[in-house]
Design an enzyme around this catalytic site. Structure first.
Site, PDB file in Angstrom:
ATOM      1  N   GLY A 148     125.381  16.436  80.975  1.00 17.04           N
ATOM      2  CA  GLY A 148     126.802  16.524  80.664  1.00 17.04           C
ATOM      3  C   GLY A 148     127.170  15.297  79.840  1.00 17.04           C
ATOM      4  O   GLY A 148     126.819  14.166  80.215  1.00 17.04           O
ATOM      5  N   ARG A 178     118.705  11.616  74.418  1.00 15.16           N
ATOM      6  CA  ARG A 178     119.147  12.975  74.041  1.00 15.16           C
ATOM      7  C   ARG A 178     119.996  12.836  72.779  1.00 15.16           C
ATOM      8  O   ARG A 178     120.867  11.961  72.719  1.00 15.16           O
ATOM      9  CB  ARG A 178     119.955  13.637  75.166  1.00 15.16           C
ATOM     10  CG  ARG A 178     119.101  13.998  76.381  1.00 15.16           C
ATOM     11  CD  ARG A 178     119.854  14.876  77.361  1.00 15.16           C
ATOM     12  NE  ARG A 178     119.885  16.271  76.954  1.00 15.16           N
ATOM     13  CZ  ARG A 178     120.587  17.212  77.588  1.00 15.16           C
ATOM     14  NH1 ARG A 178     121.343  16.886  78.634  1.00 15.16           N
ATOM     15  NH2 ARG A 178     120.551  18.468  77.194  1.00 15.16           N
ATOM     16  N   ASP A 180     129.618  18.747  73.425  1.00 17.56           N
ATOM     17  CA  ASP A 180     128.788  17.534  73.359  1.00 17.56           C
ATOM     18  C   ASP A 180     129.118  16.717  72.131  1.00 17.56           C
ATOM     19  O   ASP A 180     128.844  15.515  72.077  1.00 17.56           O
ATOM     20  CB  ASP A 180     127.311  17.902  73.394  1.00 17.56           C
ATOM     21  CG  ASP A 180     126.906  18.168  74.827  1.00 17.56           C
ATOM     22  OD1 ASP A 180     127.341  19.204  75.370  1.00 17.56           O
ATOM     23  OD2 ASP A 180     126.216  17.323  75.430  1.00 17.56           O
ATOM     24  N   ASN A 235     128.092  22.689  71.546  1.00 16.60           N
ATOM     25  CA  ASN A 235     128.097  22.764  73.017  1.00 16.60           C
ATOM     26  C   ASN A 235     126.874  23.566  73.456  1.00 16.60           C
ATOM     27  O   ASN A 235     126.098  24.078  72.632  1.00 16.60           O
ATOM     28  CB  ASN A 235     129.403  23.402  73.508  1.00 16.60           C
ATOM     29  CG  ASN A 235     129.567  23.273  75.005  1.00 16.60           C
ATOM     30  OD1 ASN A 235     129.435  22.173  75.552  1.00 16.60           O
ATOM     31  ND2 ASN A 235     129.813  24.366  75.704  1.00 16.60           N
ATOM     32  N   LYS A 236     126.722  23.673  74.767  1.00 17.82           N
ATOM     33  CA  LYS A 236     125.557  24.338  75.357  1.00 17.82           C
ATOM     34  C   LYS A 236     125.254  25.669  74.678  1.00 17.82           C
ATOM     35  O   LYS A 236     126.156  26.440  74.371  1.00 17.82           O
ATOM     36  CB  LYS A 236     125.831  24.537  76.853  1.00 17.82           C
ATOM     37  CG  LYS A 236     124.762  25.221  77.658  1.00 17.82           C
ATOM     38  CD  LYS A 236     123.392  24.620  77.502  1.00 17.82           C
ATOM     39  CE  LYS A 236     123.324  23.129  77.688  1.00 17.82           C
ATOM     40  NZ  LYS A 236     122.042  22.548  77.167  1.00 17.82           N
TER      41      LYS A 236
HETATM   42  O1  MRU Z   1     122.348  20.145  78.562  1.00 20.30           O
HETATM   43  P1  MRU Z   1     123.552  19.715  79.336  1.00 20.30           P
HETATM   44  O2  MRU Z   1     123.643  20.294  80.701  1.00 20.30           O
HETATM   45  O3  MRU Z   1     123.720  18.206  79.321  1.00 20.30           O
HETATM   46  O4  MRU Z   1     124.768  20.295  78.507  1.00 20.30           O
HETATM   47  C1  MRU Z   1     126.059  20.008  78.907  1.00 20.30           C
HETATM   48  C2  MRU Z   1     127.067  20.776  78.166  1.00 20.30           C
HETATM   49  O5  MRU Z   1     126.774  21.488  77.245  1.00 20.30           O
HETATM   50  C3  MRU Z   1     128.501  20.571  78.541  1.00 20.30           C
HETATM   51  O6  MRU Z   1     129.217  21.717  78.249  1.00 20.30           O
HETATM   52  C4  MRU Z   1     129.045  19.394  77.740  1.00 20.30           C
HETATM   53  O7  MRU Z   1     128.341  18.225  77.982  1.00 20.30           O
HETATM   54  C5  MRU Z   1     130.471  19.146  77.922  1.00 20.30           C
HETATM   55  S1  MRU Z   1     131.000  19.068  79.596  1.00 20.30           S
HETATM   56  C6  MRU Z   1     131.550  17.597  79.972  1.00 20.30           C
END
Ligand code: MRU
Length: 366
Positions: free
Chosen positions: A63, A105, A254, A264-265
């Site tokens: 996150g 990352r 992100d 985003n994800k």
């Molecule tokens: O791969 P992750 O679990 O770190 O991805 C997180 C996300 O995509 C969240 O939607 C993003 O960080 C925003 S939430 C605070």
């Protein structure tokens, strides 16, 4: 009633009421291990910045805001581990640690943002302060980032909750709650605040393949908060949107480019497309630290590709799904073009198109 209280996590009768995902205690960084939830709730400790970088890569912590706070505390650990006897030498060690942490990352800009913020304090004061003072100031800067994250999330949540109507069914992607931040959350924070205000909300939780942050983490959080939800597989979202059974789509980000393109994800783009096609508003909820005005558009955002084993390793009825010879791609994020985004909720208010103009005003306070 069982009370289990430590500085950072409060549980009543097995439900977590107050929690910090990332925190500093006993001169160590402590973090909830997100790889093993919901099966087990465990807090792990870190004593050096290299293991913090590994924990970010392996998604012990994940996150965007949470990895930013973790990396900031990683800088504090690097400061205390450094044998430097002058502030200039200490700065060199901190710079080397910052490179390791930032490389963990690539997509979430909060990681570099938080590390640079801490580094800036050390750079600014290196000629005025002794190394031990500088070490303490680096830790204070990290602690400030963590504390402010919680405040900022709560401010965003107030703005975002104004967009939610009593009775709304909301599709939510990935995990954007307390676990993705230091506490409260971004998109899930909006849902929590609207729920606290007494609005009746139902959440459709995208399971979020391949790491299942929705089915594992968002569902676990919603259980803690007593918010009604159902898990759906990612490919069911279009059905709910087309049949008028969902009124809002919420997700975090992100990194948001200067023109409002949202990284985003993986899967967010398809969800936003389906929302747009059916006239359902889609909001991204982000602290301004997630907005990267240095990138003109989303095509410039670095996109992480992870180990294919995260896709291939899934089991069905106790057996590995894919043939042993199978190959896979594991793209961790996608970019949703700004035309599919209804609004971007920040701690300074909700930003609407034209994003090129309005994001800049929001971030720079112009
Ligand atoms: O791969 P992750 O679990 O770190 O991805 C997180 C996300 O995509 C969240 O939607 C993003 O960080 C925003 S939430 C605070």
């Amino acid at each position: 009633m069982i009370w289990d209280f430590c500085k950072t996590n409060l549980t009543i009768a097995g439900k977590i009421l107050f929690m910090r995902t990332v925190f500093w205690e006993d001169n160590q960084l402590k973090m909830i291990d997100q790889r093993i939830l919901p099966g087990r709730f465990e807090v792990v400790s870190f004593q050096d910045h290299a293991s913090v970088a590994r924990a970010i890569k392996d998604m012990v912590v994940r996150g965007a805001p949470a990895i930013g706070a973790a990396a900031a505390f990683g800088m504090a650990l690097a400061g205390y581990a450094s044998a430097a006897t002058s502030s200039r030498e200490l700065l060199d060690d901190l710079q080397a640690a910052s490179d390791t942490l930032k490389a963990a990352r690539p997509t979430a800009v909060n990681l570099a943002w938080a590390v640079d913020k801490v580094l800036w304090v050390a750079e600014k004061l290196k000629d005025e302060r002794k190394p031990d003072e500088l070490r303490r100031l680096v830790l204070s800067a990290a602690q400030r980032i963590a504390d402010e994250d919680v405040e900022i999330n709560k401010r965003m949540a107030e703005y975002g909750a104004l967009l939610i109507n009593d009775g709304d069914t909301i599709i939510h992607h990935c995990n954007t709650g307390a676990l993705a931040t230091v506490d409260w959350g971004t998109a899930l924070g909006v849902i929590r605040t609207a729920h606290q205000q007494g609005k009746r909300i139902h959440v459709l939780v995208d399971e979020t393949r391949p790491r299942l942050q929705g089915a594992r983490l968002t569902a676990w959080e919603l259980e803690q908060y007593g918010i009604p939800y159902e898990i759906i597989s990612d490919n069911m979202a279009g059905y709910f949107l087309r049949s008028g059974k969902a009124q809002k789509v919420l997700f975090g980000a992100d990194r948001v480019a200067a023109n409002g393109d949202v990284a985003n994800k993986i899967g967010t783009y398809m969800l936003a497309l389906a929302a747009h096609d059916n006239g359902v508003p889609a909001y991204s909820v982000v602290p301004t630290s997630t907005i990267d005005l240095s990138l003109a558009h989303g095509g410039l955002i670095p996109i992480e590709e992870r180990d294919p084993e995260e896709v291939l390793g899934i089991q069905f009825q106790g057996e590995r799904v894919a043939p042993v010879e199978a190959e896979a791609r594991n793209i961790a994020f996608d970019v949703t073009p700004n035309r599919l985004i209804t609004g971007i909720v920040t701690e300074n208010g909700v930003v609407y198109p034209p994003f090129e103009v309005n994001l800049k005003k929001t971030v720079l306070g112009e």
